[in-house]
Motif scaffolding. Structure first.
Motif, PDB file in Angstrom:
ATOM      1  N   MET A 125       0.836  -1.205   0.000  1.00 32.96           N
ATOM      2  CA  MET A 125       0.000   0.000   0.000  1.00 32.96           C
ATOM      3  C   MET A 125       0.869   1.252   0.000  1.00 32.96           C
ATOM      4  O   MET A 125       0.619   2.202  -0.759  1.00 32.96           O
ATOM      5  CB  MET A 125      -0.909   0.020   1.228  1.00 32.96           C
ATOM      6  N   VAL A 126       1.880   1.257   0.866  1.00 33.53           N
ATOM      7  CA  VAL A 126       2.755   2.430   0.975  1.00 33.53           C
ATOM      8  C   VAL A 126       3.463   2.686  -0.350  1.00 33.53           C
ATOM      9  O   VAL A 126       3.542   3.828  -0.825  1.00 33.53           O
ATOM     10  CB  VAL A 126       3.776   2.242   2.115  1.00 33.53           C
ATOM     11  N   HIS A 127       3.993   1.629  -0.957  1.00 31.80           N
ATOM     12  CA  HIS A 127       4.671   1.781  -2.247  1.00 31.80           C
ATOM     13  C   HIS A 127       3.726   2.355  -3.297  1.00 31.80           C
ATOM     14  O   HIS A 127       4.088   3.277  -4.034  1.00 31.80           O
ATOM     15  CB  HIS A 127       5.214   0.427  -2.719  1.00 31.80           C
ATOM     16  N   TYR A 128       2.513   1.817  -3.356  1.00 29.91           N
ATOM     17  CA  TYR A 128       1.543   2.272  -4.347  1.00 29.91           C
ATOM     18  C   TYR A 128       1.185   3.746  -4.127  1.00 29.91           C
ATOM     19  O   TYR A 128       1.162   4.542  -5.081  1.00 29.91           O
ATOM     20  CB  TYR A 128       0.281   1.415  -4.272  1.00 29.91           C
ATOM     21  N   TYR A 129       0.900   4.097  -2.879  1.00 28.72           N
ATOM     22  CA  TYR A 129       0.524   5.482  -2.594  1.00 28.72           C
ATOM     23  C   TYR A 129       1.677   6.449  -2.880  1.00 28.72           C
ATOM     24  O   TYR A 129       1.455   7.568  -3.354  1.00 28.72           O
ATOM     25  CB  TYR A 129       0.069   5.615  -1.141  1.00 28.72           C
ATOM     26  N   LYS A 130       2.911   6.026  -2.601  1.00 26.72           N
ATOM     27  CA  LYS A 130       4.050   6.889  -2.908  1.00 26.72           C
ATOM     28  C   LYS A 130       4.127   7.174  -4.400  1.00 26.72           C
ATOM     29  O   LYS A 130       4.332   8.323  -4.825  1.00 26.72           O
ATOM     30  CB  LYS A 130       5.362   6.230  -2.439  1.00 26.72           C
ATOM     31  N   GLU A 131       4.001   6.126  -5.210  1.00 27.94           N
ATOM     32  CA  GLU A 131       4.048   6.287  -6.660  1.00 27.94           C
ATOM     33  C   GLU A 131       2.897   7.169  -7.141  1.00 27.94           C
ATOM     34  O   GLU A 131       3.074   8.015  -8.018  1.00 27.94           O
ATOM     35  CB  GLU A 131       3.982   4.918  -7.345  1.00 27.94           C
ATOM     36  N   MET A 132       1.738   6.982  -6.566  1.00 28.91           N
ATOM     37  CA  MET A 132       0.565   7.772  -6.947  1.00 28.91           C
ATOM     38  C   MET A 132       0.765   9.241  -6.596  1.00 28.91           C
ATOM     39  O   MET A 132       0.464  10.133  -7.391  1.00 28.91           O
ATOM     40  CB  MET A 132      -0.675   7.236  -6.232  1.00 28.91           C
ATOM     41  N   ILE A 133       1.281   9.491  -5.395  1.00 25.02           N
ATOM     42  CA  ILE A 133       1.487  10.874  -4.943  1.00 25.02           C
ATOM     43  C   ILE A 133       2.528  11.577  -5.802  1.00 25.02           C
ATOM     44  O   ILE A 133       2.370  12.750  -6.156  1.00 25.02           O
ATOM     45  CB  ILE A 133       1.892  10.895  -3.453  1.00 25.02           C
ATOM     46  N   MET A 134       3.597  10.866  -6.153  1.00 27.92           N
ATOM     47  CA  MET A 134       4.643  11.475  -6.978  1.00 27.92           C
ATOM     48  C   MET A 134       4.137  11.765  -8.394  1.00 27.92           C
ATOM     49  O   MET A 134       4.448  12.802  -8.973  1.00 27.92           O
ATOM     50  CB  MET A 134       5.882  10.577  -7.024  1.00 27.92           C
ATOM     51  N   ALA A 135       3.347  10.847  -8.953  1.00 30.67           N
ATOM     52  CA  ALA A 135       2.783  11.075 -10.294  1.00 30.67           C
ATOM     53  C   ALA A 135       1.698  12.147 -10.264  1.00 30.67           C
ATOM     54  O   ALA A 135       1.537  12.906 -11.218  1.00 30.67           O
ATOM     55  CB  ALA A 135       2.222   9.772 -10.845  1.00 30.67           C
ATOM     56  N   HIS A 136       0.960  12.203  -9.174  1.00 24.73           N
ATOM     57  CA  HIS A 136      -0.081  13.208  -8.927  1.00 24.73           C
ATOM     58  C   HIS A 136      -1.079  13.328 -10.086  1.00 24.73           C
ATOM     59  O   HIS A 136      -1.281  14.419 -10.634  1.00 24.73           O
ATOM     60  CB  HIS A 136       0.562  14.575  -8.674  1.00 24.73           C
ATOM     61  N   PRO A 137      -1.747  12.230 -10.468  1.00 29.32           N
ATOM     62  CA  PRO A 137      -2.737  12.312 -11.555  1.00 29.32           C
ATOM     63  C   PRO A 137      -3.883  13.249 -11.179  1.00 29.32           C
ATOM     64  O   PRO A 137      -4.473  13.120 -10.109  1.00 29.32           O
ATOM     65  CB  PRO A 137      -3.238  10.861 -11.684  1.00 29.32           C
ATOM     66  N   GLN A 138      -4.193  14.172 -12.067  1.00 32.58           N
ATOM     67  CA  GLN A 138      -5.200  15.185 -11.783  1.00 32.58           C
ATOM     68  C   GLN A 138      -6.563  14.608 -11.410  1.00 32.58           C
ATOM     69  O   GLN A 138      -7.201  15.076 -10.462  1.00 32.58           O
ATOM     70  CB  GLN A 138      -5.325  16.134 -12.983  1.00 32.58           C
ATOM     71  N   PRO A 139      -7.075  13.573 -12.109  1.00 28.26           N
ATOM     72  CA  PRO A 139      -8.405  13.050 -11.751  1.00 28.26           C
ATOM     73  C   PRO A 139      -8.480  12.501 -10.332  1.00 28.26           C
ATOM     74  O   PRO A 139      -9.556  12.455  -9.746  1.00 28.26           O
ATOM     75  CB  PRO A 139      -8.638  11.929 -12.782  1.00 28.26           C
ATOM     76  N   ILE A 140      -7.341  12.077  -9.781  1.00 25.78           N
ATOM     77  CA  ILE A 140      -7.326  11.537  -8.419  1.00 25.78           C
ATOM     78  C   ILE A 140      -7.213  12.659  -7.387  1.00 25.78           C
ATOM     79  O   ILE A 140      -7.852  12.621  -6.337  1.00 25.78           O
ATOM     80  CB  ILE A 140      -6.172  10.535  -8.241  1.00 25.78           C
ATOM     81  N   PHE A 141      -6.412  13.669  -7.694  1.00 26.93           N
ATOM     82  CA  PHE A 141      -6.138  14.727  -6.720  1.00 26.93           C
ATOM     83  C   PHE A 141      -6.974  15.988  -6.948  1.00 26.93           C
ATOM     84  O   PHE A 141      -6.722  17.012  -6.319  1.00 26.93           O
ATOM     85  CB  PHE A 141      -4.647  15.083  -6.746  1.00 26.93           C
ATOM     86  N   ASP A 142      -7.949  15.914  -7.820  1.00 27.69           N
ATOM     87  CA  ASP A 142      -8.833  17.053  -8.075  1.00 27.69           C
ATOM     88  C   ASP A 142      -9.672  17.335  -6.828  1.00 27.69           C
ATOM     89  O   ASP A 142     -10.533  16.550  -6.459  1.00 27.69           O
ATOM     90  CB  ASP A 142      -9.739  16.746  -9.262  1.00 27.69           C
ATOM     91  N   GLN A 143      -9.441  18.474  -6.186  1.00 30.41           N
ATOM     92  CA  GLN A 143     -10.116  18.765  -4.921  1.00 30.41           C
ATOM     93  C   GLN A 143     -11.560  19.229  -5.118  1.00 30.41           C
ATOM     94  O   GLN A 143     -12.318  19.293  -4.151  1.00 30.41           O
ATOM     95  CB  GLN A 143      -9.321  19.806  -4.131  1.00 30.41           C
ATOM     96  N   THR A 144     -11.948  19.532  -6.343  1.00 30.86           N
ATOM     97  CA  THR A 144     -13.353  19.884  -6.556  1.00 30.86           C
ATOM     98  C   THR A 144     -14.229  18.637  -6.462  1.00 30.86           C
ATOM     99  O   THR A 144     -15.358  18.699  -5.983  1.00 30.86           O
ATOM    100  CB  THR A 144     -13.558  20.552  -7.923  1.00 30.86           C
ATOM    101  N   GLN A 145     -13.716  17.489  -6.933  1.00 23.88           N
ATOM    102  CA  GLN A 145     -14.493  16.256  -6.849  1.00 23.88           C
ATOM    103  C   GLN A 145     -14.124  15.435  -5.619  1.00 23.88           C
ATOM    104  O   GLN A 145     -14.860  14.550  -5.206  1.00 23.88           O
ATOM    105  CB  GLN A 145     -14.286  15.409  -8.113  1.00 23.88           C
ATOM    106  N   ASN A 146     -12.987  15.725  -5.016  1.00 26.33           N
ATOM    107  CA  ASN A 146     -12.544  14.999  -3.824  1.00 26.33           C
ATOM    108  C   ASN A 146     -11.992  16.009  -2.808  1.00 26.33           C
ATOM    109  O   ASN A 146     -10.784  16.036  -2.539  1.00 26.33           O
ATOM    110  CB  ASN A 146     -11.466  13.978  -4.210  1.00 26.33           C
ATOM    111  N   PRO A 147     -12.862  16.856  -2.247  1.00 25.98           N
ATOM    112  CA  PRO A 147     -12.400  17.932  -1.358  1.00 25.98           C
ATOM    113  C   PRO A 147     -11.766  17.432  -0.061  1.00 25.98           C
ATOM    114  O   PRO A 147     -11.136  18.208   0.657  1.00 25.98           O
ATOM    115  CB  PRO A 147     -13.690  18.720  -1.071  1.00 25.98           C
ATOM    116  N   GLU A 148     -11.927  16.140   0.228  1.00 25.21           N
ATOM    117  CA  GLU A 148     -11.350  15.583   1.467  1.00 25.21           C
ATOM    118  C   GLU A 148      -9.831  15.660   1.490  1.00 25.21           C
ATOM    119  O   GLU A 148      -9.224  15.573   2.553  1.00 25.21           O
ATOM    120  CB  GLU A 148     -11.804  14.133   1.646  1.00 25.21           C
TER     121      GLU A 148
END
Length: 345
Positions: free
Chosen positions: A78-101
């Motif tokens: 999980m940690v490895h996956y989340y690190k890779e995701m955070i570094m890549a920072h895909p807009q649809p995942i980190f879009d705060q308008t659809q995911n304000p949390e």
């Protein structure tokens, strides 16, 4: 469900602007979707019908996270996956308008870790560990220190179901068409699809590159999982605090992440599949080492353990170094294609 709906109607549906009146065409498309979910045709969609039709819908996300493919998603994976995701920072995942949390995650992190005598900064590494702990706390309620694909799917399907109710209530046993229609355009699922509709092909390709990078890690799973990750916390490190807090934000954050990954993957696969049918690629290939080029010119080597998808990126080449169109069409329909089936080995 999509097979029952014309592509133009779907395009119009996800082009709807939130807050505007639902048009007759949009209502008819929603009714077609709803009727497809109502498998026993009793005029309502039950939780059991919803679960049955979506039983493996999140497997595509779990398989991506489960590096060694042992059906036990563990903390370091999980940690490895989340690190890779955070570094890549895909807009649809980190879009705060659809995911304000996302905006409240750092505040919560600081509040929880402030009681620790050793101050810990909020960065990519600690954020990844915090997310992994939240996921374990939510799903691994038996403290086995891993999550199975069945648990993962069930958890996300329940959140999927709750997303169609104004109060995010997953205790409801059925949903009427009016409820489905009136809340559809407020759902996370809609928000993600709506935003993706405005993404350029280049942006979709960048998402696909990130996905393929994660998939490549599977071939190196043993070394990744055996390396010293310098983890700060153990599994379930914050359970005592998390279980006494309002978990609504956690559930919506996790659901937003996994929904975005699921939808992004299907959208990019569907886009490439359609492009392939309209303009079939010319593949350069060698049977000896199973190397071929896709329509972008990128060269790939296929391994016998690979699961082929409907995309041209992972298109399987058969024994005769040719591509059987019927098999390829079936691969698109099934979206998953085992290497050992249909003589593709």
């Amino acid at each position: 469900v999509v097979q029952d709906i014309q592509s133009g109607d779907m395009d119009s549906l996800f082009g709807h602007e939130t807050g505007k009146i639902i048009t007759p065409q949009e209502e008819q498309t929603l009714k077609t979707m709803y009727d497809s979910l109502d498998t026993n045709k009793d005029g309502k969609v039950s939780l059991n019908e919803f679960k049955s039709l979506n039983a493996d819908i999140y497997s595509i996300v779990f398989d991506q996270m489960d590096l060694n493919q042992d059906d036990e998603l563990r903390y370091n994976e999980m940690v490895h996956y989340y690190k890779e995701m955070i570094m890549a920072h895909p807009q649809p995942i980190f879009d705060q308008t659809q995911n304000p949390e996302w905006s409240s995650l750092e505040t919560e992190f600081n509040e929880i870790t402030s009681s620790n005598s050793n101050s810990v900064q909020y960065n990519n590494d600690t954020q990844a560990e915090f997310l992994a702990n939240i996921l374990l706390s939510e799903i691994d309620t038996d403290n086995k220190n891993y999550i199975t694909s069945t648990q993962f799917n069930e958890y996300n399907i329940e959140q999927d179901w709750a997303d169609y109710f104004e109060d995010n209530n997953n205790d409801r046993v059925d949903i009427s068409f009016d409820e489905f229609k009136n809340h559809f355009f407020n759902s996370i699922e809609y928000e993600i699809q709506h935003n993706l509709k405005n993404e350029t092909q280049q942006e979709l390709d960048e998402l696909e590159v990130w996905y393929n990078d994660i998939q490549d890690d599977h071939s190196d799973a043993e070394s990744i999982l055996n390396e010293d990750m310098e983890l700060i916390w153990d599994e379930h490190a914050f359970d005592d605090i998390i279980i006494h807090s309002d978990n609504t934000n956690h559930r919506r954050l996790l659901f937003g992440i996994f929904s975005a990954i699921k939808i992004v993957r299907k959208v990019t696969k569907f886009t490439r599949a359609i492009n392939t049918i309209i303009s079939p690629p010319k593949l350069e290939k060698s049977c000896d080492d199973k190397i071929f080029r896709d329509w972008t010119g990128k060269q790939f080597k296929i391994t016998s353990k690979e699961i082929c998808t409907s995309m041209v990126y992972n298109l399987c080449v058969d024994k005769s170094c040719g591509v059987d169109n019927d098999i390829f069409q079936q691969a698109i329909i099934n979206s998953k294609w085992d290497w050992n089936n249909n003589g593709c080995n």
